[in-house]
Motif scaffolding. Structure first.
Motif, short mmCIF file in Angstrom:
data_model
loop_
_atom_site.label_atom_id
_atom_site.label_comp_id
_atom_site.label_asym_id
_atom_site.label_seq_id
_atom_site.Cartn_x
_atom_site.Cartn_y
_atom_site.Cartn_z
N UNK A 47 9.36 -1.34 38.29
CA UNK A 47 9.55 -1.01 36.88
C UNK A 47 9.53 0.50 36.65
N UNK A 48 10.34 0.94 35.69
CA UNK A 48 10.27 2.29 35.12
C UNK A 48 9.98 2.05 33.65
N UNK A 49 8.74 2.25 33.27
CA UNK A 49 8.32 1.87 31.92
C UNK A 49 8.32 0.35 31.83
N UNK A 50 9.06 -0.20 30.87
CA UNK A 50 9.11 -1.65 30.72
C UNK A 50 10.42 -2.24 31.25
N UNK A 51 11.22 -1.44 31.95
CA UNK A 51 12.52 -1.88 32.44
C UNK A 51 12.51 -2.07 33.96
N UNK A 52 13.06 -3.20 34.43
CA UNK A 52 13.21 -3.45 35.87
C UNK A 52 14.33 -2.55 36.38
N UNK A 53 14.03 -1.73 37.39
CA UNK A 53 15.04 -0.82 37.94
C UNK A 53 15.46 -1.20 39.36
N UNK A 54 14.63 -1.96 40.07
CA UNK A 54 14.97 -2.47 41.41
C UNK A 54 14.35 -3.85 41.55
N UNK A 55 15.05 -4.69 42.28
CA UNK A 55 14.50 -6.02 42.56
C UNK A 55 14.88 -6.39 43.99
N UNK A 56 13.89 -6.91 44.73
CA UNK A 56 14.11 -7.39 46.09
C UNK A 56 13.80 -8.88 46.13
N UNK A 57 14.67 -9.66 46.76
CA UNK A 57 14.54 -11.11 46.83
C UNK A 57 14.28 -11.56 48.26
N UNK A 75 -1.42 4.60 51.72
CA UNK A 75 -1.21 4.38 50.29
C UNK A 75 0.18 3.84 49.99
N UNK A 76 0.71 3.00 50.88
CA UNK A 76 1.99 2.36 50.58
C UNK A 76 2.09 1.01 51.27
N UNK A 77 2.99 0.20 50.75
CA UNK A 77 3.28 -1.12 51.31
C UNK A 77 4.73 -1.13 51.77
N UNK A 105 1.03 3.53 43.85
CA UNK A 105 1.11 3.99 42.46
C UNK A 105 2.39 3.54 41.77
N UNK A 106 3.17 2.71 42.44
CA UNK A 106 4.42 2.19 41.87
C UNK A 106 4.11 1.05 40.92
N UNK A 107 4.77 1.04 39.78
CA UNK A 107 4.64 -0.08 38.85
C UNK A 107 5.51 -1.22 39.36
N UNK A 108 4.86 -2.22 39.96
CA UNK A 108 5.60 -3.30 40.60
C UNK A 108 4.87 -4.62 40.41
N UNK A 109 5.65 -5.70 40.45
CA UNK A 109 5.11 -7.05 40.38
C UNK A 109 5.73 -7.84 41.54
N UNK A 110 4.88 -8.56 42.28
CA UNK A 110 5.34 -9.43 43.37
C UNK A 110 4.99 -10.86 42.99
N UNK A 111 5.97 -11.76 43.06
CA UNK A 111 5.74 -13.15 42.70
C UNK A 111 6.65 -14.07 43.49
N UNK A 112 6.31 -15.35 43.52
CA UNK A 112 7.14 -16.33 44.19
C UNK A 112 8.31 -16.68 43.28
N UNK A 113 9.51 -16.70 43.85
CA UNK A 113 10.71 -17.00 43.07
C UNK A 113 10.64 -18.42 42.53
#
Length: 115
Positions: A47-57, A75-77, A105-113
Protein backbone atom coordinates in the motif's frame (compact mmCIF):
# COMPACT_ATOMS: atom_id res chain seq x y z
CA UNK A 1 -7.84 -53.74 17.43
CA UNK A 2 -7.65 -52.52 21.03
CA UNK A 3 -3.85 -52.33 20.79
CA UNK A 4 -3.97 -50.02 17.76
CA UNK A 5 -6.52 -47.74 19.41
CA UNK A 6 -4.50 -47.65 22.62
CA UNK A 7 -1.30 -46.86 20.69
CA UNK A 8 -3.00 -44.00 18.85
CA UNK A 9 -4.41 -42.61 22.07
CA UNK A 10 -1.01 -42.83 23.78
CA UNK A 11 0.66 -41.12 20.78
CA UNK A 12 -1.88 -38.28 20.79
CA UNK A 13 -1.42 -37.84 24.54
CA UNK A 14 2.34 -37.65 24.20
CA UNK A 15 2.02 -35.16 21.34
CA UNK A 16 -0.31 -32.98 23.44
CA UNK A 17 2.17 -32.99 26.34
CA UNK A 18 5.03 -32.16 24.00
CA UNK A 19 3.16 -29.21 22.46
CA UNK A 20 2.09 -27.77 25.81
CA UNK A 21 5.68 -27.87 27.03
CA UNK A 22 6.88 -25.82 24.03
CA UNK A 23 7.24 -22.07 24.27
CA UNK A 24 4.90 -19.90 22.20
CA UNK A 25 7.70 -19.22 19.69
CA UNK A 26 8.37 -22.95 19.29
CA UNK A 27 4.65 -23.58 18.74
CA UNK A 28 4.56 -20.80 16.13
CA UNK A 29 7.57 -22.33 14.36
CA UNK A 30 5.92 -25.75 14.29
CA UNK A 31 2.79 -24.14 12.86
CA UNK A 32 4.82 -22.31 10.18
CA UNK A 33 6.67 -25.52 9.30
CA UNK A 34 3.37 -27.34 8.86
CA UNK A 35 1.96 -24.44 6.83
CA UNK A 36 5.11 -24.29 4.68
CA UNK A 37 4.83 -28.01 4.07
CA UNK A 38 1.14 -27.87 3.14
CA UNK A 39 1.50 -24.64 1.19
CA UNK A 40 -0.80 -21.66 0.94
CA UNK A 41 -2.30 -19.55 -1.80
CA UNK A 42 -1.08 -16.28 -0.35
CA UNK A 43 -1.61 -12.74 -1.57
CA UNK A 44 0.68 -9.85 -0.62
CA UNK A 45 -0.63 -6.34 -1.12
CA UNK A 46 1.66 -3.31 -0.87
CA UNK A 47 0.00 0.00 0.00
CA UNK A 48 0.87 3.66 -0.59
CA UNK A 49 -1.49 5.38 1.80
CA UNK A 50 -4.84 3.66 1.32
CA UNK A 51 -4.19 2.57 -2.29
CA UNK A 52 -2.86 -0.85 -3.40
CA UNK A 53 0.19 -0.20 -5.59
CA UNK A 54 1.60 -3.75 -5.95
CA UNK A 55 0.08 -7.17 -5.52
CA UNK A 56 1.76 -10.59 -5.58
CA UNK A 57 -0.27 -13.79 -5.97
CA UNK A 58 0.32 -17.51 -5.39
CA UNK A 59 2.83 -16.97 -2.59
CA UNK A 60 3.57 -20.14 -0.62
CA UNK A 61 5.62 -18.40 2.07
CA UNK A 62 7.38 -15.19 3.02
CA UNK A 63 10.73 -15.67 4.74
CA UNK A 64 12.71 -13.49 7.11
CA UNK A 65 16.20 -12.69 5.87
CA UNK A 66 19.03 -13.75 8.17
CA UNK A 67 22.53 -12.31 8.32
CA UNK A 68 25.25 -14.44 6.74
CA UNK A 69 27.79 -13.96 9.50
CA UNK A 70 25.69 -13.42 12.61
CA UNK A 71 22.49 -15.31 11.72
CA UNK A 72 20.35 -12.48 13.12
CA UNK A 73 17.06 -11.50 11.46
CA UNK A 74 17.29 -8.61 9.01
CA UNK A 75 14.73 -5.84 8.58
CA UNK A 76 13.16 -7.29 5.44
CA UNK A 77 11.17 -10.25 4.18
CA UNK A 78 11.41 -12.01 0.84
CA UNK A 79 9.57 -14.53 -1.26
CA UNK A 80 8.32 -15.47 -4.71
CA UNK A 81 4.94 -14.71 -6.21
CA UNK A 82 3.20 -13.79 -9.43
CA UNK A 83 3.19 -10.02 -9.94
CA UNK A 84 -0.47 -9.05 -10.50
CA UNK A 85 0.26 -6.18 -12.88
CA UNK A 86 -3.36 -5.12 -13.41
CA UNK A 87 -4.36 -5.70 -9.75
CA UNK A 88 -7.35 -7.93 -10.64
CA UNK A 89 -6.53 -10.69 -8.10
CA UNK A 90 -5.98 -13.35 -10.77
CA UNK A 91 -3.03 -14.61 -12.75
CA UNK A 92 -3.41 -13.42 -16.35
CA UNK A 93 -1.41 -14.50 -19.40
CA UNK A 94 1.96 -12.79 -19.37
CA UNK A 95 2.07 -12.26 -15.60
CA UNK A 96 5.14 -14.06 -14.30
CA UNK A 97 6.47 -15.36 -10.99
CA UNK A 98 9.04 -12.94 -9.55
CA UNK A 99 11.29 -12.58 -6.51
CA UNK A 100 10.35 -9.75 -4.12
CA UNK A 101 11.67 -8.14 -0.96
CA UNK A 102 9.72 -5.93 1.44
CA UNK A 103 11.04 -3.90 4.33
CA UNK A 104 9.67 -4.26 7.87
CA UNK A 105 8.50 -0.68 7.39
CA UNK A 106 6.43 -1.37 4.26
CA UNK A 107 2.67 -0.98 4.55
CA UNK A 108 1.64 -4.46 3.47
CA UNK A 109 -1.00 -7.10 4.11
CA UNK A 110 -0.48 -10.85 3.56
CA UNK A 111 -3.54 -13.11 3.39
CA UNK A 112 -4.79 -16.36 1.90
CA UNK A 113 -6.51 -15.84 -1.45
CA UNK A 114 -10.25 -16.34 -0.93
CA UNK A 115 -10.76 -17.53 -4.53
Amino acid sequence: MKTIAMTRLLTLGMLAILLTSCTQEQQNKISRDIQNWTGTNGVLEIYAGDKVVRRFLKIDKISTALGTDDGKPRAYRYGYGVLDENLNLQVDPGEKKVYFEISDYTNAVFFENPR
